[in-house]
Design an enzyme around this catalytic site. Structure first.
Site, mmCIF file in Angstrom:
data_model
loop_
_atom_site.group_PDB
_atom_site.id
_atom_site.type_symbol
_atom_site.label_atom_id
_atom_site.label_comp_id
_atom_site.label_asym_id
_atom_site.label_seq_id
_atom_site.Cartn_x
_atom_site.Cartn_y
_atom_site.Cartn_z
ATOM 1 N N GLU A 1 0.448 -1.041 -0.057
ATOM 2 C CA GLU A 1 0.091 0.130 -0.143
ATOM 3 C C GLU A 1 1.008 1.309 -0.272
ATOM 4 O O GLU A 1 -0.142 2.374 -0.289
ATOM 5 C CB GLU A 1 -1.276 0.219 0.905
ATOM 6 C CG GLU A 1 -1.783 -1.557 1.254
ATOM 7 C CD GLU A 1 -3.302 -1.202 1.510
ATOM 8 O OE1 GLU A 1 -4.077 -0.444 1.643
ATOM 9 O OE2 GLU A 1 -2.886 -2.315 2.720
ATOM 10 N N CYS A 2 2.061 1.061 0.473
ATOM 11 C CA CYS A 2 2.520 2.616 0.342
ATOM 12 C C CYS A 2 3.362 2.897 -0.805
ATOM 13 O O CYS A 2 3.437 3.963 -0.897
ATOM 14 C CB CYS A 2 3.796 2.287 1.158
ATOM 15 S SG CYS A 2 5.417 1.584 0.355
#
Ligand code: FES
Ligand code: FES
Length: 967
Positions: free
Chosen positions: A878-879
Site C-alpha cells: 500500500e505504501c
C-alpha cells in the site's frame, strides 16, 4: 432464433461452429466451445481482455458479430499457441518478467503481442506501447512496464538472441528463493488461459443451474412505498423472486461503529432494500430464473413505488442543517476522530497573525475524487450446496473470514454451514472486501436450493461496487523561516457515500497519515465522516492515505515556495528522525526516510536540469516530489495457517491468504521454502492449498499491507513446530512414515497475533501506536504540461521505498509499478459518479492506457530489515499508492505555476487555473463548510477524554514514558 453452421480454422484446425445468427459475438462463440481464455471484461470494446487474432490481426471479440466473420477464417486464441510443456516465448517471458498479476488481461495481451511480433519481430519499446494503446489493451495491475519488458524479451528469444535459459529461474541446490525473482506459481495457468475466473466457472456449472437478475434502485434517495413482484413471478423461466421479506437473517450488512465519538451505533446496509433506497443501483429484488436473459427480463417487471427524497450528491449537501437522514436514523454527519499532539497549535497560528513573528503559514482546501478501482473483471459468483450440505459461494473475496461473520448473520444461516471459496480474481484492489454480492446470491440459494450463477455486466459492477471515498480537507501548516514545521491544523471530512462500509477505520487513517512521515510537533485536527447518496466508500489500496497526501504533500510544497526553499530540501529538513513521534505521539517504527531522500537526490538534481531544457513547442516541463508511506497490520490482528507433512515428503500449507493478483501464492511459497530450509526441500515439494473456508484457517484479510508480515510470521511458527517434531536426537529429520509410526502428528497450526502489543488510536485524542511496522516511499515525477490544451503527460517516475527485506522482487515491483499507474490516474483522469453512460466503462472513468503511463518507472529499495517481520520483511503493497499522485500534482505546479486543489487535474481544470493566474485571480476553492464548528467538536472531545477516560496522554507524557522504557 436462427442458427448458422460454419467451418472455421480455429487454432490451426478446422472446427464446425453453430452460432446464433442475430446475437452471437466472436467472444460468446469461442467461450461456448470451451476457449475460455477469451475473457469478457468491459464487453464494449474498451479493455482488450477478449483480444484474439483473426487472420493474424488483433480483434476485440466482444464487439465482433460472429455472423460478420466469413467461413474458413483463421482464428487464434491463447489455447492454440503453447502448452505447459511447450510454452510460446511470449508466455515464458510473461512469467519471467512479472507480467502476470491477476492475469485477467493476460490472454488478450499475449494474443495482441503475438499479432505484433508476427508482423514485426524487432519492435522498439515505443512501437510495443503504441500497439497496446492502439489496440485498447488495458491492464490495471502491472503499470504496463513489465508487459513491454516481456514482449521485448520474447522477441529477442524468437530472434535467437537469447535462449530459453535466460527466461528460466534456476534454484541452486540448497539455495533460497526468498529475496529473488522466482516466478509466482499461479503464473503458468494464467499464461495458458486455463485459470477459471467467475464467468468461466459459470460455463462449467452442472445442467439446471439457475441465473440471477436484480431489480436495482432507480433513484438516488427515496422511500419505498411498495414493491410489486407479481408480474415478475409469472414471467418465463422464473423460479423465485425475493425481496427483503425473504431474507432470513437481519438483512443488514452494516458493521457496528465502535468509536465513542461516533453519533451512531450502526449504519444500515440492507442485503435488499426494505423501506428506503440510498443510492442508484442499490438492490431491491432478486429474480432467479432458468437463463440469464429470463432473469434480467423478469427483474425489469418488478414494480417499485417510490417517494423521492432530496438527492445529496456529497457531504457538503448532506451535512447541511435540516437534511434528511440518509440512513433513516443515524445523522448524516456521524463520525468524528480528533487528534492532538503538542499543546501549542492554536498559539502558533495566532502568533502567525503578527508579520514579525517568524511564523509562516500556508493554507488551502483540497478535494480527493471518488477513484474507481477499475478491475477489469466484472463480478461473477456461484452459489450452491456442496456435497456436505454447506451453503457455498464462489467469490473473489478479499477477506474470506470477515465474510464468514457478516454474511451468515445477515441472511440467517449458521456460520458452521456456510463456506466461501475464493476463485481466481480479475483483481480487486480493495473492492471485494465487501460481501454484499455474496449475501445476495446466498440468500437466493437458500430459497431455490438449486445452483445459481450470476455474472454482472461491467456497468453493473461499476454501479454496485464501492469506490475510494471522497475527501474534503481544510488545512494549514506553520513553519519557521528555515522551513521547520511548527504546527498543523486541519478539518477533514470523508464522504462515505450511501453506507458506512468500514467507516471509522478510515477516519483514523486520516489522523495518522496527514503530514506523515514528517515530524510535526503540534497538531490539532479533526477527521469527520458521513453519508451522501453516491456510491459507498470501500477499501482501496493505500486506504485513506492518498486523500491525506492530496493536502499535506501540496501544503509542504506551497510552504517551500513561500519560503524559497527547494521542495526536496524542505522535506529532508522535516522528515522524522530517531526520537521523533508520529502524529499520534508514538515513535515511528522505521526512520529510513532521510537516507532515502539522500539516495534520491542525484536523480532529483538531474531532473531539475532536465526541466530546464526546452520541451516540445507548447509544453512546459516540471518536476514534483512527494513523500509518504503506510502502516502494516493493526493492533488487533491475527493470522492462522496450517502446514502438513505429506506421505511423499512434501509439505502443504493451508491458508486463507486471499489472492487478488498481488502475490498470495508466491508470498506463501517463499515463506514456506525459507522457513523450512533446514529440511532442504526443493520448491516442487512445497504445495499450497489456499482460500477455501472449509479447509483453510483464517489468515486475515488481504489488506493493510499485512498479509506478508502476518502470514509469514505464522508460517515460521508452524514450520518450527513441524521441524521440532520431525527432528531426531541426532539432528536429522523423520520421514512421514517414521512420524506416523511413532504416533507424532504431521499437521501443525501457526498463529501469529498482534493483540495486546500495540495501542489503538484513542477515540478522543488520536493518541496511539496502532501498527507493528510502517513503510516509507519517496517519489519524483517528471511531467510536461501543455499550456494551450491543459493536458499533462507524465514522462518519468522514480521512487525509493523501504518495505523491509523484499521477499520476491517481481511481486513487490509489480505492486510498485501498478500503484504508479493508479496514482497517475488518480492525479489526472480517474473519477466516478452515477452518470452511468460515462462512468459505466473503464475509459469513461479515466483508465490510463499504456501510453498514459511512462515507460521510465524505476524503483530502488532500501531494505532495512524489520525486527518483528518474517525473514526481515515488512509489508509492501500500500505504501506504493500513497503519494505518487501528489508528486504529479506538485510537478504540474512546477511546470506551469498553477496548483490543482480538487483532483483529478483534468485539462479543463488546468486551463481554468492558467486563465485565473493570467487574470490575477486565485483558483483555490473556498474553505469547505462541514456544518458543526470543528473547534467546538475538538473542545468537546478533550473534555470527554478528561471526564470519561480520566487521563489525556500528551506527547510530553508519552516521551517521558518512552524515556523510562514504558513503550
Ligand atoms: Fe472486449 Fe473489453 S474489449 S471485453
Ligand atoms: Fe493485467 Fe490484472 S494482470 S489486469
Amino acid at each position: 432464433m436462427s442458427v448458422k453452421k460454419g467451418i472455421y480454422i480455429i487454432n490451426g484446425a478446422e472446427r464446425v461452429v453453430m452460432s446464433e445468427y442475430e446475437k452471437d459475438t466472436l467472444a460468446s462463440v469461442l467461450r461456448r466451445i470451451g476457449l475460455t481464455s477469451v475473457k469478457v471484461g468491459c464487453g464494449t470494446g474498451q479493455c482488450g481482455t477478449c483480444t484474439v487474432l483473426v487472420n493474424g490481426d488483433p480483434v476485440r471479440a466482444c464487439i465482433k458479430k460472429f455472423r460478420d466473420i466469413p467461413e474458413h477464417t483463421r482464428i487464434e486464441t491463447l489455447e492454440g499457441i503453447g502448452t505447459a510443456s511447450h510454452l510460446h516465448p511470449l508466455q515464458q517471458a510473461w512469467i519471467a518478467y512479472g507480467g502476470v498479476q491477476c492475469g485477467f488481461c493476460t490472454p488478450g495481451f499475449i494474443m495482441s503481442a503475438k499479432g505484433l511480433l508476427d508482423k514485426n519481430l524487432s519492435p522498439t519499446r515505443e512501437e510495443v506501447r503504441d500497439w497496446f494503446t492502439k489496440h485498447n489493451n488495458l491492464c490495471r495491475c502491472t503499470g504496463y512496464k513489465p508487459l513491454v519488458d516481456a514482449v521485448m524479451a520474447a522477441a529477442a528469444l524468437m530472434r535467437g538472441e537469447i535462449s530459453e535459459k535466460n527466461l528460466e529461474f534456476t534454484v541452486a541446490e540448497g539455495g533460497s528463493i526468498y529475496h529473488t525473482r522466482y516466478p509466482r506459481p499461479d503464473a503458468l495457468y494464467k499464461v495458458l488461459g486455463t485459470a477459471d475466473y467467475g464467468d468461466d466457472l459459470a460455463l462449467k456449472m452442472p445442467p439446471g443451474t439457475l441465473h440471477m437478475g436484480v431489480k436495482w434502485a432507480d433513484h438516488h434517495h427515496a422511500n419505498i412505498l411498495s414493491i410489486d413482484t407479481s408480474e415478475a413471478e409469472k414471467a418465463a423461466g422464473v423460479a423465485a423472486v425475493l425481496t427483503y421479506k425473504d431474507i432470513q437473517g437481519t438483512n443488514n450488512l452494516g458493521a457496528p461503529m465502535t468509536s465513542k465519538m461516533s453519533l451512531a451505533k450502526r449504519v444500515k446496509e440492507p442485503v435488499l432494500c426494505d423501506t428506503k433506497v440510498r443510492r442508484i443501483g442499490e438492490p431491491i429484488a432478486l429474480v432467479v430464473a432458468d437463463t440469464d436473459e429470463n432473469a434480467r427480463a423478469a427483474a425489469k417487471l418488478v414494480k417499485v413505488e417510490y417517494e423521492v427524497l432530496p438527492f445529496y450528491k456529497n457531504i457538503l449537501e448532506s451535512f447541511k442543517p435540516g437534511a434528511v437522514s440518509i440512513d433513516g436514523e443515524a445523522p448524516n454527519d456521524l463520525l468524528r476522530q480528533p487528534v492532538f499532539k503538542g499543546a501549542n497549535t492554536q498559539a502558533i497560528f495566532e502568533k502567525a497573525n503578527d508579520p514579525d513573528s517568524g511564523v509562516y503559514v500556508v493554507e488551502g482546501s483540497f478535494y480527493s475524487s471518488r477513484q474507481p478501482h477499475l478491475m477489469l473483471e466484472p463480478w461473477s459468483l456461484q452459489a450452491y450446496y456442496d456435497e456436505d450440505g454447506m451453503l457455498t459461494v464462489n467469490y473473489k473475496s478479499q477477506t474470506l473470514w470477515a465474510g464468514m461473520v457478516n454474511v451468515p448473520r445477515a441472511i440467517g444461516v449458521s456460520p458452521k454451514a456456510f463456506r466461501i471459496i475464493e476463485i481466481p480474481s480479475g483483481a480487486s484492489f480493495g473492492a471485494s472486501m465487501d460481501h454484499h454480492a455474496v449475501a445476495m446470491i446466498a440468500a437466493a440459494e437458500m430459497v431455490v436450493k438449486r445452483p445459481i450463477t450470476w455474472t454482472q455486466t461491467y456497468e453493473e459492477t461499476q454501479r454496485f461496487t464501492g469506490k475510494r471515498a471522497t475527501s474534503y480537507t481544510n488545512a494549514k501548516l506553520a513553519c519557521d523561516k528555515s522551513g521547520k514545521i511548527l504546527a498543523l491544523d486541519f478539518d477533514n471530512a470523508i464522504d462515505h457515500g450511501a453506507n458506512a462500509n468500514s467507516a471509522g477505520n478510515l477516519e483514523k487513517k486520516v489522523v495518522r497519515f496527514i503530514g506523515y512521515p514528517y515530524n510535526i510537533p503540534n497538531i490539532r485536527g479533526l477527521s469527520r465522516g458521513g453519508l451522501s447518496n453516491e456510491p459507498f466508500g470501500v477499501a482501496y489500496r493505500a486506504y485513506g492515505s492518498p486523500q491525506c497526501y492530496t493536502s499535506s504533500e501540496q501544503l509542504i510544497d506551497m510552504m517551500a515556495e513561500k519560503l524559497g526553499i527547494d521542495p526536496l530540501e524542505i522535506r529532508y529538513l522535516n522528515c522524522a528522525k530517531e526520537g521523533d513521534l508520529t502524529n499520534n505521539s508514538y515513535p515511528f517504527k522505521n526512520y529510513g526516510i532521510k537516507t532515502m531522500i539522500n539516495k534520491l537526490r542525484p536523480y532529483y538534481n538531474e531532473s531539475l536540469e532536465w526541466a530546464k531544457q526546452p520541451a516540445e513547442a507548447g509544453w512546459k516541463r516540471g518536476v514534483g516530489v512527494a513523500c509518504g508511506g503506510y502502516h502494516v497490520s493493526t493492533p488487533a490482528d491475527r493470522s492462522e495457517i496450517d502446514i502438513e507433512l505429506l506421505p511423499d515428503g512434501s509439505v502443504v500449507q493451508y491458508n486463507c491468504w486471499e489472492a487478488m493478483g498481488q502475490g498470495a501464492s508466491i508470498g506463501t511459497l517463499v515463506h514456506m521454502h525459507e522457513a523450512l530450509k533446514p529440511l532442504g526441500l526443493p520448491v516442487e515439494k512445497i504445495k499450497l492449498y489456499q482460500n477455501d473456508t472449509k479447509f483453510c484457517p483464517p489468515t486475515g484479510p488481504a489488506s493493510g499491507s499485512r498479509s506478508h508480515y502476518m502470514a509469514g510470521n505464522a508460517t515460521i511458527l508452524a514450520a518450527n513446530d513441524l521441524m521440532n517434531a520431525m527432528r531426531k536426537p541426532d539432528g536429522t529429520y523423520r520421514t512421514y512414515d517414521e512420524m506416523v509410526a511413532e504416533g507424532i502428528p504431521t499437521k501443525y497450526h501457526g498463529e501469529f497475533s498482534t493483540v495486546g502489543l500495540y495501542k489503538a488510536i484513542d477515540d478522543f485524542t488520536g493518541v496511539g501506536d496502532p501498527t507493528p511496522d510502517n513503510n516509507l516511499l519517496a517519489i519524483i515525477a517528471r511531467v510536461e504540461v501543455n499550456e494551450e490544451t491543459g493536458k499533462t503527460r507524465v514522462l518519468a517516475i522514480h521512487g525509493i521505498a523501504d518495505v523491509g527485506v523484499i521477499g520476491n522482487f517481481l511481486a513487490v515491483e509489480g505492486q510498485a509499478y501498478g500503484s504508479m499507474m493508479h496514482s497517475i490516474g488518480f492525479a489526472l483522469t480517474e473519477d466516478y459518479c452515477d452518470e452511468v453512460k460515462k462512468y459505466g466503462s473503464p475509459l469513461g472513468c479515466g483508465f490510463p492506457r499504456c501510453n498514459d503511463v511512462p515507460d521510465d518507472i524505476e524503483f530502488e529499495f532500501q531494505e532495512t530489515p524489520r525486527k518483528t517481520g518474517p525473514h526481515g520483511s515488512g509489508g509492501a503493497s500500500e505504501c506504493f499508492q500513497s503519494c505518487g499522485h501528489a508528486a504529479v500534482l506538485n510537478a504540474i505546479n512546477n511546470a506551469v505555476g498553477v496548483r490543482v486543489y480538487e483532483i483529478p487535474a483534468t485539462p479543463d481544470k488546468i486551463k481554468a487555473a492558467l486563465k485565473a493566474k493570467a487574470e490575477g485571480r486565485s483558483c483555490a476553492p473556498e474553505r469547505y463548510d462541514f456544518g458543526e464548528d470543528y473547534n467546538k467538536i475538538l473542545d468537546e472531545a478533550l473534555e470527554r477524554a478528561r471526564t470519561e477516560q480520566k487521563h489525556v496522554e500528551t506527547a510530553e507524557e508519552i516521551e517521558e514514558e518512552i524515556r523510562s522504557g514504558g513503550h
